[in-house]
Write a protein that holds these residues in place. Structure first.
Motif, PDB file in Angstrom:
ATOM      1  N   LEU A  62       0.825  -1.210   0.000  1.00  0.00           N
ATOM      2  CA  LEU A  62       0.000   0.000   0.000  1.00  0.00           C
ATOM      3  C   LEU A  62       0.861   1.263   0.000  1.00  0.00           C
ATOM      4  CD1 LEU A  62      -2.811  -1.053   2.499  1.00  0.00           C
ATOM      5  CD2 LEU A  62      -3.005  -0.787   0.021  1.00  0.00           C
ATOM      6  N   LEU A  63       1.979   1.233   0.725  1.00  0.00           N
ATOM      7  CA  LEU A  63       2.857   2.402   0.788  1.00  0.00           C
ATOM      8  C   LEU A  63       3.513   2.664  -0.569  1.00  0.00           C
ATOM      9  CD1 LEU A  63       4.597   1.850   4.253  1.00  0.00           C
ATOM     10  CD2 LEU A  63       2.847   3.544   3.691  1.00  0.00           C
TER      11      LEU A  63
ATOM     12  N   THR B 124       7.513  -2.687 -18.905  1.00  0.00           N
ATOM     13  CA  THR B 124       6.628  -3.814 -18.605  1.00  0.00           C
ATOM     14  C   THR B 124       5.211  -3.597 -19.102  1.00  0.00           C
ATOM     15  OG1 THR B 124       5.948  -2.972 -16.427  1.00  0.00           O
ATOM     16  CG2 THR B 124       7.972  -4.285 -16.522  1.00  0.00           C
ATOM     17  N   GLY B 125       4.787  -2.360 -19.178  1.00  0.00           N
ATOM     18  CA  GLY B 125       3.408  -2.072 -19.550  1.00  0.00           C
ATOM     19  C   GLY B 125       2.426  -2.317 -18.426  1.00  0.00           C
ATOM     20  N   LEU B 126       2.933  -2.653 -17.239  1.00  0.00           N
ATOM     21  CA  LEU B 126       2.077  -2.930 -16.089  1.00  0.00           C
ATOM     22  C   LEU B 126       1.944  -1.687 -15.218  1.00  0.00           C
ATOM     23  CD1 LEU B 126       3.547  -6.398 -14.992  1.00  0.00           C
ATOM     24  CD2 LEU B 126       1.417  -6.004 -16.237  1.00  0.00           C
ATOM     25  N   GLY B 127       0.748  -1.480 -14.684  1.00  0.00           N
ATOM     26  CA  GLY B 127       0.553  -0.410 -13.735  1.00  0.00           C
ATOM     27  C   GLY B 127       1.353  -0.677 -12.470  1.00  0.00           C
ATOM     28  N   LEU B 128       1.701   0.384 -11.750  1.00  0.00           N
ATOM     29  CA  LEU B 128       2.510   0.226 -10.540  1.00  0.00           C
ATOM     30  C   LEU B 128       1.857  -0.703  -9.521  1.00  0.00           C
ATOM     31  CD1 LEU B 128       5.042   1.019  -8.965  1.00  0.00           C
ATOM     32  CD2 LEU B 128       3.790   3.015  -8.086  1.00  0.00           C
ATOM     33  N   PRO B 129       0.542  -0.576  -9.232  1.00  0.00           N
ATOM     34  CA  PRO B 129      -0.068  -1.521  -8.279  1.00  0.00           C
ATOM     35  C   PRO B 129       0.008  -2.972  -8.735  1.00  0.00           C
ATOM     36  CG  PRO B 129      -1.474   0.400  -8.564  1.00  0.00           C
ATOM     37  CD  PRO B 129      -0.427   0.473  -9.625  1.00  0.00           C
ATOM     38  N   THR B 130      -0.238  -3.207 -10.035  1.00  0.00           N
ATOM     39  CA  THR B 130      -0.192  -4.575 -10.558  1.00  0.00           C
ATOM     40  C   THR B 130       1.221  -5.137 -10.472  1.00  0.00           C
ATOM     41  OG1 THR B 130      -1.973  -4.011 -12.093  1.00  0.00           O
ATOM     42  CG2 THR B 130      -0.740  -6.024 -12.549  1.00  0.00           C
ATOM     43  N   TYR B 131       2.204  -4.321 -10.812  1.00  0.00           N
ATOM     44  CA  TYR B 131       3.606  -4.737 -10.759  1.00  0.00           C
ATOM     45  C   TYR B 131       4.023  -5.058  -9.324  1.00  0.00           C
ATOM     46  CZ  TYR B 131       8.674  -4.471 -11.573  1.00  0.00           C
ATOM     47  OH  TYR B 131      10.021  -4.753 -11.649  1.00  0.00           O
ATOM     48  N   MET B 132       3.704  -4.155  -8.393  1.00  0.00           N
ATOM     49  CA  MET B 132       4.141  -4.327  -7.010  1.00  0.00           C
ATOM     50  C   MET B 132       3.349  -5.408  -6.294  1.00  0.00           C
ATOM     51  SD  MET B 132       6.762  -2.525  -6.650  1.00  0.00           S
ATOM     52  CE  MET B 132       6.936  -2.982  -4.919  1.00  0.00           C
ATOM     53  N   MET B 133       2.169  -5.742  -6.784  1.00  0.00           N
ATOM     54  CA  MET B 133       1.399  -6.818  -6.161  1.00  0.00           C
ATOM     55  C   MET B 133       2.172  -8.129  -6.201  1.00  0.00           C
ATOM     56  SD  MET B 133      -2.339  -8.358  -7.218  1.00  0.00           S
ATOM     57  CE  MET B 133      -1.689  -9.143  -8.706  1.00  0.00           C
ATOM     58  N   VAL B 134       2.744  -8.449  -7.364  1.00  0.00           N
ATOM     59  CA  VAL B 134       3.544  -9.670  -7.477  1.00  0.00           C
ATOM     60  C   VAL B 134       4.794  -9.575  -6.611  1.00  0.00           C
ATOM     61  CG1 VAL B 134       5.043 -10.944  -9.057  1.00  0.00           C
ATOM     62  CG2 VAL B 134       2.715 -10.393  -9.729  1.00  0.00           C
ATOM     63  N   SER B 135       5.417  -8.407  -6.592  1.00  0.00           N
ATOM     64  CA  SER B 135       6.622  -8.229  -5.779  1.00  0.00           C
ATOM     65  C   SER B 135       6.340  -8.490  -4.309  1.00  0.00           C
ATOM     66  CB  SER B 135       7.171  -6.808  -5.950  1.00  0.00           C
ATOM     67  OG  SER B 135       7.634  -6.595  -7.266  1.00  0.00           O
ATOM     68  N   MET B 136       5.251  -7.927  -3.790  1.00  0.00           N
ATOM     69  CA  MET B 136       4.965  -8.053  -2.371  1.00  0.00           C
ATOM     70  C   MET B 136       4.399  -9.419  -2.007  1.00  0.00           C
ATOM     71  SD  MET B 136       6.045  -5.520  -0.676  1.00  0.00           S
ATOM     72  CE  MET B 136       7.464  -5.506  -1.797  1.00  0.00           C
TER      73      MET B 136
ATOM     74  N   GLY C 184      14.797  -6.959  -6.739  1.00  0.00           N
ATOM     75  CA  GLY C 184      13.753  -6.084  -7.268  1.00  0.00           C
ATOM     76  C   GLY C 184      12.383  -6.258  -6.646  1.00  0.00           C
ATOM     77  N   LEU C 185      12.310  -6.841  -5.427  1.00  0.00           N
ATOM     78  CA  LEU C 185      11.009  -7.008  -4.786  1.00  0.00           C
ATOM     79  C   LEU C 185      10.523  -5.713  -4.138  1.00  0.00           C
ATOM     80  CD1 LEU C 185      11.305 -10.551  -3.129  1.00  0.00           C
ATOM     81  CD2 LEU C 185      10.592  -9.921  -5.441  1.00  0.00           C
ATOM     82  N   TRP C 186      11.423  -4.860  -3.742  1.00  0.00           N
ATOM     83  CA  TRP C 186      11.032  -3.609  -3.095  1.00  0.00           C
ATOM     84  C   TRP C 186      10.935  -2.446  -4.066  1.00  0.00           C
ATOM     85  CZ3 TRP C 186      12.777  -2.453   2.550  1.00  0.00           C
ATOM     86  CH2 TRP C 186      12.409  -3.521   3.374  1.00  0.00           C
ATOM     87  N   MET C 187      11.631  -2.542  -5.167  1.00  0.00           N
ATOM     88  CA  MET C 187      11.594  -1.476  -6.178  1.00  0.00           C
ATOM     89  C   MET C 187      11.951  -2.093  -7.520  1.00  0.00           C
ATOM     90  SD  MET C 187      15.136   0.468  -5.121  1.00  0.00           S
ATOM     91  CE  MET C 187      14.741   0.289  -3.380  1.00  0.00           C
ATOM     92  N   PRO C 188      11.437  -1.538  -8.615  1.00  0.00           N
ATOM     93  CA  PRO C 188      11.743  -2.100  -9.938  1.00  0.00           C
ATOM     94  C   PRO C 188      13.241  -2.063 -10.220  1.00  0.00           C
ATOM     95  CG  PRO C 188       9.881  -0.589 -10.056  1.00  0.00           C
ATOM     96  CD  PRO C 188      10.469  -0.428  -8.692  1.00  0.00           C
ATOM     97  N   THR C 189      13.766  -3.139 -10.790  1.00  0.00           N
ATOM     98  CA  THR C 189      15.188  -3.165 -11.112  1.00  0.00           C
ATOM     99  C   THR C 189      15.538  -2.184 -12.235  1.00  0.00           C
ATOM    100  OG1 THR C 189      14.798  -5.031 -12.621  1.00  0.00           O
ATOM    101  CG2 THR C 189      15.505  -5.550 -10.372  1.00  0.00           C
ATOM    102  N   SER C 190      14.535  -1.688 -12.936  1.00  0.00           N
ATOM    103  CA  SER C 190      14.793  -0.700 -13.993  1.00  0.00           C
ATOM    104  C   SER C 190      15.345   0.602 -13.427  1.00  0.00           C
ATOM    105  CB  SER C 190      13.513  -0.422 -14.785  1.00  0.00           C
ATOM    106  OG  SER C 190      12.478   0.042 -13.927  1.00  0.00           O
ATOM    107  N   THR C 191      15.177   0.802 -12.108  1.00  0.00           N
ATOM    108  CA  THR C 191      15.723   2.004 -11.460  1.00  0.00           C
ATOM    109  C   THR C 191      17.179   1.805 -11.045  1.00  0.00           C
ATOM    110  OG1 THR C 191      14.974   1.301  -9.250  1.00  0.00           O
ATOM    111  CG2 THR C 191      13.433   2.593 -10.578  1.00  0.00           C
ATOM    112  N   PHE C 192      17.707   0.590 -11.176  1.00  0.00           N
ATOM    113  CA  PHE C 192      19.084   0.293 -10.786  1.00  0.00           C
ATOM    114  C   PHE C 192      20.052   0.755 -11.866  1.00  0.00           C
ATOM    115  CE2 PHE C 192      17.842  -3.766  -8.181  1.00  0.00           C
ATOM    116  CZ  PHE C 192      17.122  -2.963  -7.305  1.00  0.00           C
ATOM    117  N   PRO C 193      21.317   0.977 -11.490  1.00  0.00           N
ATOM    118  CA  PRO C 193      22.353   1.173 -12.525  1.00  0.00           C
ATOM    119  C   PRO C 193      22.451  -0.070 -13.399  1.00  0.00           C
ATOM    120  CG  PRO C 193      23.173   1.758 -10.325  1.00  0.00           C
ATOM    121  CD  PRO C 193      21.846   1.107 -10.126  1.00  0.00           C
TER     122      PRO C 193
END
Length: 246
Positions: free
Chosen positions: A31-32, A46-58, A179-188
């Protein structure tokens, strides 16, 4: 072995701290993080919305918490208290003990997955087809066995005093770098290349492939299989080594 599995489940369900961190904590983080983006926010590439993407991560993170944190510390403490030594005096074979630990952890991981899905659907309005919900649940639940085997290995590798820091470093390292806490696309770029070969990255990638209605990458499947063989083999070797010491 059935009796031992029932005992393990009863102990886990009575542990309120464990239930909070494995069942409720991932939903709170979801939720945060999902609340930081707008309704149309998507994750690049990915074409996925942030909630949909993070749902699998969490959901993956919750299952990881249940099987890794629960197994490693409990086994290390049981070794120190002499409980494992007592079990060896019974008719329970060594593989039965390891299987009981893995099976009980897998059962406890299921609520953490389901709760994240329910929160995502009800609060963030994530919508998927029925087959996708079922496939996601099965894939994330089955994939958690990789980390259940890792938990058993750490439990036999570390002593009661050392097991917590070792588990925490492994737990947070795999979660963040995978990449469970944040998308790996934000990594170097160099860190993205490392993340591609981590089991947590492959684990979450299976779920995102289902969300995108496509087959998973063979590399992700191969990474998970390889790590499962490595962790399970390591757990079996450490169990035999611990038996010889006893």
């Amino acid at each position: 072995m059935t009796g031992l599995i029932k005992l393990e489940l009863t102990r886990a369900l009575r542990n309120r701290k464990f239930l909070f961190f494995s069942v409720l904590y991932p939903s709170i983080i979801f939720l945060l993080v999902a609340g930081q983006g707008g309704a149309d926010a998507t994750v690049g590439g990915t074409g996925l919305g942030l909630p949909t993407y993070m749902m699998v991560s969490m959901a993956s993170f919750g299952a990881l918490t249940a099987v890794l944190m629960g197994n490693s510390e409990r086994i290390a403490k049981e070794r120190e208290s002499g409980w494992v030594r007592q079990l060896r005096l019974t008719a329970l074979p060594g593989r039965g003990y390891v299987l009981a630990k893995t099976a009980s952890a897998a059962v406890v991981s299921l609520p953490s997955i389901v709760v994240v899905f329910l929160v995502a659907a009800s609060v963030k309005h994530v919508r998927l087809d029925a087959w996708q919900w079922a496939a996601l649940t099965g894939a994330i639940w089955a994939g958690s066995l990789v980390f259940a085997a890792l938990g058993v290995a750490i439990g036999y590798l570390a002593s009661g005093d050392a097991v917590r820091p070792i588990t925490m470093i492994t737990y947070f390292g795999l979660s963040i770098l995978g990449g469970l806490w944040m998308p790996t696309s934000t990594f170097p770029h160099w860190l993205q290349e490392i993340a591609r070969w981590l089991p947590t990255h492959a684990y979450a990638a299976l779920g995102r492939a289902i969300e995108q209605s496509r087959a998973p990458h063979l590399q992700d499947v191969a990474v998970l299989v390889a790590f499962f063989v490595l962790f399970a083999g390591g757990a079996a070797w450490l169990y035999r080594k611990d038996t010889l010491k006893a």
